[in-house]
Design an enzyme around this catalytic site. Structure first.
Site, PDB file in Angstrom:
ATOM      1  N   GLU A   1      -7.665   4.746   0.978  1.00  0.00           N
ATOM      2  CA  GLU A   1      -7.420   5.133   1.806  1.00  0.00           C
ATOM      3  C   GLU A   1      -8.177   7.133   1.096  1.00  0.00           C
ATOM      4  OE1 GLU A   1      -3.861   6.297   4.057  1.00  0.00           O
ATOM      5  OE2 GLU A   1      -3.688   3.786   4.032  1.00  0.00           O
TER       6      GLU A   1
ATOM      7  N   ASN B   1       0.893  -1.221   0.014  1.00  0.00           N
ATOM      8  CA  ASN B   1       0.027   0.179   0.157  1.00  0.00           C
ATOM      9  C   ASN B   1       0.747   1.027  -0.219  1.00  0.00           C
ATOM     10  OD1 ASN B   1      -2.015   1.272   0.444  1.00  0.00           O
ATOM     11  ND2 ASN B   1      -1.817   1.746   2.484  1.00  0.00           N
TER      12      ASN B   1
END
Length: 449
Positions: A257, A193
């Site tokens: 996110e 990520n």
């Protein structure tokens, strides 16, 4: 009900007591129908706040612990693990039927001081023990893990971040972490990520090359997370192509996110652009078969990390500080193929009357009553004028208008409304000969009930 008391002026004023809202489709239902996730970063400490919990319960089919599974939360002292907060999120996910996404096993930030003090041999042992212990604890509960987070440099040239892991362990630490996670929980998908990789550039290409090499070498990797902490108006034009090239390597991709920040305060123009940006991100994901979904980094602007890190920036999420759904909420719903009505944090009743009217002007009086069981910490009243009326000076509220849509927000001194309590406000307006009352009202983004 207040209607009888106002019948005498109804012909002139128009009076409305909002009716209960009909059942509406949520973002979660729309996403599930599409076979994708719509997720949210969850702070378990906020679940006691009714508005927060209502939105989390209703609008998302995936949750990721905002901080509860990070290293400082799970192993603050070497070898002493605590999972209380993470277990709360896991239990919440199980109780509400949501997928649980784990975040994160190895990250240079939110790292206890003791980690940085280890030599290379001890650090490698500690890292592998941490990955193994945490992943084993949540085995069977977490569907996917951010195994390694933000391993590449902020400078965007594709170099590795000079973290304690990179500096002391070298390039191989990422593969070691992934192998340990696979051994601990063979059923979980394992992801890398990072942020500022939504476009095709040096940083995203470095991660692309890493994933390609891992696949060729047999290192277990299943997915890539694109954080998408974006700036208003800056969704990359090649985002879809970038997601697709990673998917073509044989891994899943997901937006992990998402928030889209702006210079505060927000206004109608900025909120419209934000809605367009959110729509674009969701649409880009849906266009890529292996895109698993989109997660937003928080429920409400009230608790967003943005203002604390980027002073003067904020308003980045789908709900504002008062839990009013913003235009971006509806844009996400439409991108998912439907329309929705967001949940109300509490019940309300609205009365509206025209207290006086002349030539092309009028004075409106409004009372909002909290008919729910939870106190409001702020309120936003929305309605639309059907005949071109405009709002001028308001009292006991601040007003904005975009086209026919009017928004009235609490003043600093009347934000709190106890259950059964009411607040009175009003404004002067203009009309062009016709002045019908608004057909409906929303409080904090949802039709009053």
């Amino acid at each position: 009900m207040r209607l009888p008391a106002l019948i005498a002026i109804a012909a002139l004023a128009g009076t409305l007591v909002a009716a209960p809202a009909a059942a509406a489709t949520s973002l979660a239902q729309l996403a599930t129908a599409k076979g994708v996730d719509i997720g949210v970063a969850l702070d378990p400490n906020r679940l006691g706040e009714a508005a927060y919990k209502t939105i989390a319960d209703t609008e998302f089919n995936l949750v990721v612990p905002e901080n509860a599974m990070k290293w400082d939360a799970t192993e603050p002292t070497q070898g002493q693990f605590t999972f209380t907060a993470g277990d709360t999120v896991a239990a919440y996910a199980a109780q509400t039927g949501k997928e649980l996404y784990g975040h994160t096993l190895v990250w240079h930030s939110q790292l206890p001081n003791w980690v940085s003090g280890l030599d290379a041999t001890a650090l490698r042992t500690a890292m592998l023990n941490h990955v193994t212990t945490v992943a084993t604890h949540f085995k069977g509960k977490v569907g996917s893990w951010d195994v390694v987070n933000e391993a590449f440099s902020d400078n965007g040239d594709g170099s590795r971040r000079s973290s304690v892991f990179q500096t002391k362990l070298g390039d191989g630490y990422i593969a070691d972490a992934f192998r340990a996670a696979r051994a601990a929980d063979p059923g979980a998908k394992l992801c890398i990520n990072d942020y500022s990789i939504e476009n095709i550039g040096a940083k995203s290409t470095a991660i692309y090359n890493l994933v390609r090499d891992f696949k060729a070498q047999g290192v277990p990797i299943d997915c890539v997370g694109f954080q998408a902490h974006l700036i208003l108006g800056q969704v990359p034009g090649d985002m879809r192509a970038n997601l697709q090239r990673f998917a073509d390597l044989g891994v899943d991709v997901r937006v992990t996110e998402l928030d889209i920040r702006m210079a505060t305060p927000p206004d109608a123009t900025k909120l419209a652009q934000q809605a367009s940006d959110y729509r674009a991100v969701v649409t880009n994901c849906l266009a890529v078969t292996r895109c698993q979904g989109v997660t937003v980094w928080g429920v409400t602007d009230k608790y967003s990390w943005i203002p604390g890190v980027f002073p003067g920036q904020g308003a980045a999420l789908l709900w504002d500080d008062n839990y009013a759904a913003k235009p971006a909420y509806q844009a996400v719903a439409e991108a998912l193929g439907g329309t929705t009505t967001p949940p109300a944090p509490a019940g309300c009743e609205v009365t509206y009357s025209v207290a006086s009217q002349w030539n092309n002007g009028f004075t409106a009086a409004i009372t909002i009553t909290n008919t729910g069981s939870t106190a409001w910490s702020g309120w936003t009243l929305g309605f639309a004028f059907a005949a071109g009326q405009t709002v001028g000076q308001a009292w006991n509220a601040t007003s904005t208008q975009s086209g026919s849509a009017v928004t009235l927000r609490n003043a600093s001194y009347n934000a709190t409304v106890a259950p059964g309590g009411a607040v009175s406000l009003g404004f002067n307006g203009t009309h062009t000969g016709s002045n019908p009352a608004p057909a409906a009202f929303t409080a904090n983004g949802t039709a009053c009930a």
